[in-house]
Motif scaffolding. Structure first.
Motif, short mmCIF file in Angstrom:
data_model
loop_
_atom_site.label_atom_id
_atom_site.label_comp_id
_atom_site.label_asym_id
_atom_site.label_seq_id
_atom_site.Cartn_x
_atom_site.Cartn_y
_atom_site.Cartn_z
N GLY A 62 0.80 -1.22 0.00
CA GLY A 62 0.00 0.00 0.00
C GLY A 62 0.83 1.26 0.00
O GLY A 62 0.33 2.36 -0.27
N TYR A 63 2.12 1.12 0.30
CA TYR A 63 3.00 2.28 0.47
C TYR A 63 4.43 1.76 0.38
O TYR A 63 4.71 0.65 0.84
CB TYR A 63 2.70 2.92 1.84
CG TYR A 63 3.44 4.20 2.14
CD1 TYR A 63 3.06 5.39 1.54
CD2 TYR A 63 4.49 4.22 3.05
CE1 TYR A 63 3.72 6.59 1.83
CE2 TYR A 63 5.15 5.40 3.35
CZ TYR A 63 4.77 6.58 2.73
OH TYR A 63 5.42 7.74 3.02
N VAL A 66 6.37 0.27 3.79
CA VAL A 66 5.68 -0.56 4.78
C VAL A 66 6.47 -1.81 5.13
O VAL A 66 7.36 -2.24 4.40
CB VAL A 66 4.27 -0.97 4.29
CG1 VAL A 66 3.37 0.24 4.16
CG2 VAL A 66 4.36 -1.74 2.98
N LEU A 89 -6.98 1.52 2.04
CA LEU A 89 -6.42 2.30 3.15
C LEU A 89 -7.55 2.97 3.91
O LEU A 89 -8.34 3.71 3.33
CB LEU A 89 -5.44 3.34 2.62
CG LEU A 89 -4.86 4.33 3.64
CD1 LEU A 89 -4.03 3.59 4.70
CD2 LEU A 89 -4.00 5.39 2.94
N GLU A 91 -8.62 5.51 7.14
CA GLU A 91 -8.20 6.47 8.16
C GLU A 91 -9.24 6.45 9.27
O GLU A 91 -10.45 6.35 9.01
CB GLU A 91 -8.07 7.88 7.59
CG GLU A 91 -7.63 8.90 8.64
CD GLU A 91 -6.72 10.00 8.08
OE1 GLU A 91 -6.40 10.91 8.86
OE2 GLU A 91 -6.34 9.95 6.90
N LEU A 124 -0.36 2.94 10.56
CA LEU A 124 0.47 4.15 10.46
C LEU A 124 0.00 5.22 11.44
O LEU A 124 -1.20 5.47 11.56
CB LEU A 124 0.40 4.71 9.04
CG LEU A 124 0.70 3.74 7.89
CD1 LEU A 124 0.49 4.44 6.55
CD2 LEU A 124 2.11 3.19 7.99
N GLN A 131 -3.90 5.50 10.42
CA GLN A 131 -4.38 4.82 9.22
C GLN A 131 -3.93 3.36 9.27
O GLN A 131 -2.98 3.01 9.97
CB GLN A 131 -3.80 5.47 7.95
CG GLN A 131 -4.15 6.92 7.76
CD GLN A 131 -3.42 7.54 6.57
OE1 GLN A 131 -2.47 6.98 6.05
NE2 GLN A 131 -3.86 8.72 6.14
N PHE A 133 -3.86 -0.40 6.54
CA PHE A 133 -4.14 -1.06 5.27
C PHE A 133 -4.87 -2.38 5.51
O PHE A 133 -4.55 -3.10 6.47
CB PHE A 133 -2.85 -1.35 4.50
CG PHE A 133 -2.07 -0.12 4.14
CD1 PHE A 133 -2.41 0.66 3.05
CD2 PHE A 133 -0.96 0.27 4.90
CE1 PHE A 133 -1.68 1.79 2.71
CE2 PHE A 133 -0.23 1.39 4.57
CZ PHE A 133 -0.59 2.16 3.47
N LEU A 161 -4.71 5.32 -1.66
CA LEU A 161 -3.42 4.85 -1.16
C LEU A 161 -2.36 5.94 -1.20
O LEU A 161 -1.47 6.00 -0.34
CB LEU A 161 -2.94 3.64 -1.98
CG LEU A 161 -3.79 2.36 -1.92
CD1 LEU A 161 -3.14 1.28 -2.77
CD2 LEU A 161 -4.00 1.89 -0.50
N ALA A 164 -1.53 8.02 1.99
CA ALA A 164 -0.98 7.40 3.19
C ALA A 164 -0.01 8.35 3.86
O ALA A 164 0.81 9.00 3.20
CB ALA A 164 -0.27 6.10 2.84
N SER A 167 5.15 7.12 7.63
CA SER A 167 5.35 6.51 8.94
C SER A 167 6.45 7.26 9.69
O SER A 167 7.45 7.68 9.12
CB SER A 167 5.72 5.04 8.80
OG SER A 167 6.03 4.48 10.04
#
Length: 257
Positions: A62-63, A66, A89, A91, A124, A131, A133, A161, A164, A167
């Motif tokens: 998704g990112y 990750v 994703l 939130e 995250l 958030q 996934f 996505l 995101a 992190s």
């Protein structure tokens, strides 16, 4: 050659699963999408699939940064888009002025829905934003059933996505030399502790490897392992780079800052 000898006995079931996925792609000429895999599982999959055969793989969670990713195994003539990984994703909308929500609470609430850990990916955090996934096949179930975390009533909003949050986890990498790959020895090297102290932490039940509680000091660490010691943070074994002339192991470790 016995393929299992290169891995841990408890990993045999996952090895068989990967080989089944590979066989499915080879015989059906169709792609196979997995659940979210932790770093160790990703490492095993890479070792088993390799880079030279008729089956290839790609990982995406998704990112780009990750920890947990879904794997897509497919014939080498097919191409992949992000949509093929079927990730949503969410939130979390919650009264951040009045309550604080922490990572273990989010994880615990998701697990309490009766889902396997593999159905959701990274969680995250950035300031008061949270958030996470999930696999598309469970997104409606999660949205309909996750209504509170801790004491906070929450709502979930599906977002792109690309939105995101970055992190806040930072990993500082450094090379270590350790006498063995035993868990107590590796913890001692990472955190600059005595073996006795490391063994005490393991016996107290505050050490996890790949999110699993380990109470055996002689447990052998491997490439891709994520090791957490409560109160001392988390570390990843990025690579195992062989032995020195004095028969000690050279390992590259990422330690959470």
């Amino acid at each position: 050659m016995n393929i299992y000898q290169h891995f841990r006995p408890e990993e045999r079931e996952f090895i068989d699963q990967v080989l089944q996925w590979k066989s499915y792609v080879e015989t059906k000429y169709a792609p196979k999408l997995t659940d979210f895999l932790d770093p160790r599982e990703q490492h095993i999959l890479k070792m088993l699939i390799g880079d030279q055969g008729d089956v290839k793989y790609q990982l995406f969670g998704g990112y780009p940064e990750v920890e947990r990713s879904r794997a897509l195994l497919l014939p080498d003539y097919l191409s992949v888009t992000q949509d093929d990984f079927q990730i949503t994703l969410f939130e979390i909308d919650y009264p951040s002025k009045f309550v604080t929500i922490e990572h273990p609470q989010v994880l615990g609430s998701l697990m309490s829905l009766g889902l396997k850990r593999g159905k959701f990916g990274d969680i995250l955090f950035k300031e008061d934003r949270i958030q996470f996934f999930v696999a598309n096949e469970v997104k409606d179930y999660i949205q309909n059933n996750l209504q509170s975390i801790g004491r906070a009533s929450i709502k979930l909003k599906a977002i792109e996505l690309g939105n995101a949050i970055s992190s806040q986890e930072l990993w500082g990498e450094n090379e270590l030399t350790v006498s063995s790959l035993r868990l107590d020895t590796v913890i001692s090297g990472i955190h600059h502790l005595s073996r006795q102290k490391s063994q005490m932490f393991i016996q107290q039940g505050i050490v996890k490897v790949n999110w699993t509680l380990i109470e055996n000091s002689s447990f052998e660490c491997a490439e891709g392992d994520l090791i957490s010691v409560r109160g001392h943070g988390r570390a990843k074994i990025m690579s195992i780079d062989g032995k020195t002339k004095k028969e000690k192991w050279r390992i590259n470790v990422g330690k959470q800052k």
